[in-house]
Each structure stands twice: as structure tokens, then as C-alpha cells.
Design an enzyme around this catalytic site. Structure first.
Site, PDB file in Angstrom:
ATOM      1  CG  ASP A  65     -15.051   1.239  18.457  1.00 57.28           C
ATOM      2  OD1 ASP A  65     -14.973   1.759  17.323  1.00 57.28           O
ATOM      3  OD2 ASP A  65     -14.061   0.965  19.159  1.00 57.28           O
ATOM      4  CG  HIS A  66     -13.694  -1.668  15.486  1.00 52.81           C
ATOM      5  ND1 HIS A  66     -13.405  -0.544  16.208  1.00 52.81           N
ATOM      6  CD2 HIS A  66     -12.631  -1.891  14.680  1.00 52.81           C
ATOM      7  CE1 HIS A  66     -12.208  -0.098  15.867  1.00 52.81           C
ATOM      8  NE2 HIS A  66     -11.720  -0.895  14.934  1.00 52.81           N
ATOM      9  CG  HIS A 109     -24.069   3.186   7.851  1.00 56.15           C
ATOM     10  ND1 HIS A 109     -24.788   4.264   8.282  1.00 56.15           N
ATOM     11  CD2 HIS A 109     -23.196   3.681   6.939  1.00 56.15           C
ATOM     12  CE1 HIS A 109     -24.380   5.352   7.673  1.00 56.15           C
ATOM     13  NE2 HIS A 109     -23.418   5.042   6.862  1.00 56.15           N
ATOM     14  CG  HIS A 169     -20.572   3.379   3.341  1.00 55.73           C
ATOM     15  ND1 HIS A 169     -21.877   3.071   3.071  1.00 55.73           N
ATOM     16  CD2 HIS A 169     -20.608   4.513   4.088  1.00 55.73           C
ATOM     17  CE1 HIS A 169     -22.669   3.984   3.606  1.00 55.73           C
ATOM     18  NE2 HIS A 169     -21.921   4.877   4.240  1.00 55.73           N
ATOM     19  CD  GLU A 177     -22.487   9.599   7.947  1.00 56.71           C
ATOM     20  OE1 GLU A 177     -23.058   8.522   8.131  1.00 56.71           O
ATOM     21  OE2 GLU A 177     -22.956  10.480   7.204  1.00 56.71           O
ATOM     22  CG  HIS A 234     -19.157   6.984   7.885  1.00 52.71           C
ATOM     23  ND1 HIS A 234     -18.889   7.881   6.886  1.00 52.71           N
ATOM     24  CD2 HIS A 234     -20.315   6.365   7.531  1.00 52.71           C
ATOM     25  CE1 HIS A 234     -19.841   7.822   5.969  1.00 52.71           C
ATOM     26  NE2 HIS A 234     -20.724   6.907   6.339  1.00 52.71           N
ATOM     27  CB  CYS A 244     -25.182   5.917   1.664  1.00 55.74           C
ATOM     28  SG  CYS A 244     -24.095   7.294   2.041  1.00 55.74           S
TER      29      CYS A 244
HETATM   30 NI    NI Z   1     -22.516   6.353   5.527  1.00 57.29          NI
END
Ligand code: NI
Length: 135
Positions: A79-80, A14, A39, A124, A41, A33
Site C-alpha cells: 500500500d502506497h 509501477h 503511474h 487493477e 492504480h 504503462c
Molecule cells: Ni499499470
């Protein structure tokens, strides 16, 4: 009342960026961010349901049913994925973990028939997570 928690895992990317603001305001608020090339997580999701064990099964919910709901309603959608680009429900919404956890609640709650959703926890990083109880 018994509380049952299932853990799931997913990866996602995100960018936290408010398009109404300047790059400087975004950098000041969101720091790394706001990086324009995204980036990622490794998220951990804890979904806790509550209810009375069924007289015939002893279950609050059949773990297979809960697993299927989480797979269909959450993992296949997140997911992904890139949360800014790939998730229609997040269009125009900052994909913070606060907003994501509320969306996950909306996705799961209608599918629980034998029990109620009690709490969702979304981790996260090892240093930060959010919890949501539906209100
Ligand atoms: Ni983040």
C-alpha cells in the site's frame, strides 16, 4: 465446504518496462504503462478462503485473523508503495498484476491455519483484473 471472501484496497505505483529491450520495444508492448515517471492504480483485492466451519466458532476463519494476515502480509508491503522500487520480492520482476497476484498468494498461504487459500482476485482498473488459484 464454505468459501469466504474478504475485500481489501490499496494504492500503488509501477512501471512496466523490460530493461533488456529498447525504449521503442517497451513503448510498443507496454504503451503508457512504460512511462518512465511511473503511474498509479487503486487496487482492489479479493481473497477467498475455503474450509469447514469450526464447531466452536462457526467460522471458516476468524475474520479478525484474516484481516490481520492481509494487513501484515500484503497491505504493509504494497500500500502506497512503488512496486518497482519498494518491494524487494519484485526486484528484477516486471510488476504486472499477474506477477503481483502470484506474490500475494505466496505471502498469504503459509499463514492460513484453519482453512485453505482458494482464489485471489486483483482488480487493477474497472476494466481489468486477474484471478489466481495457486497453480
Ligand atoms: Ni499499470
Amino acid at each position: 465446504m464454505v468459501y469466504l471472501t474478504r475485500r481489501e484496497h490499496f494504492n500503488g505505483a509501477h512501471r512496466l518496462y523490460n530493461s533488456k529491450w529498447t525504449d521503442e520495444q517497451n513503448a510498443a508492448t507496454f504503451g503508457k504503462c512504460a512511462n518512465k515517471n511511473w503511474h498509479g492504480h487503486n487496487f482492489e483485492l479479493f481473497v477467498t478462503v475455503k474450509g469447514e466451519p469450526d464447531a466452536n466458532t462457526g467460522f471458516v476463519i476468524n475474520a479478525h485473523d484474516l484481516s490481520r494476515i492481509l494487513k501484515t502480509e500484503v497491505l504493509e508491503k504494497l500500500d502506497h508503495k512503488n512496486f518497482n522500487l519498494d518491494v524487494p520480492e519484485l526486484e528484477g520482476v516486471l510488476p504486472s498484476i499477474e506477477n503481483i497476484i502470484m506474490l500475494i498468494w505466496k505471502w498469504i498461504a503459509p499463514h492460513l491455519k484453519t482453512c485453505q487459500l482458494h482464489c485471489i482476485k486483483l482488480v487493477e482498473t474497472e476494466n481489468i483484473y486477474v484471478e489466481y488459484y495457486g497453480t
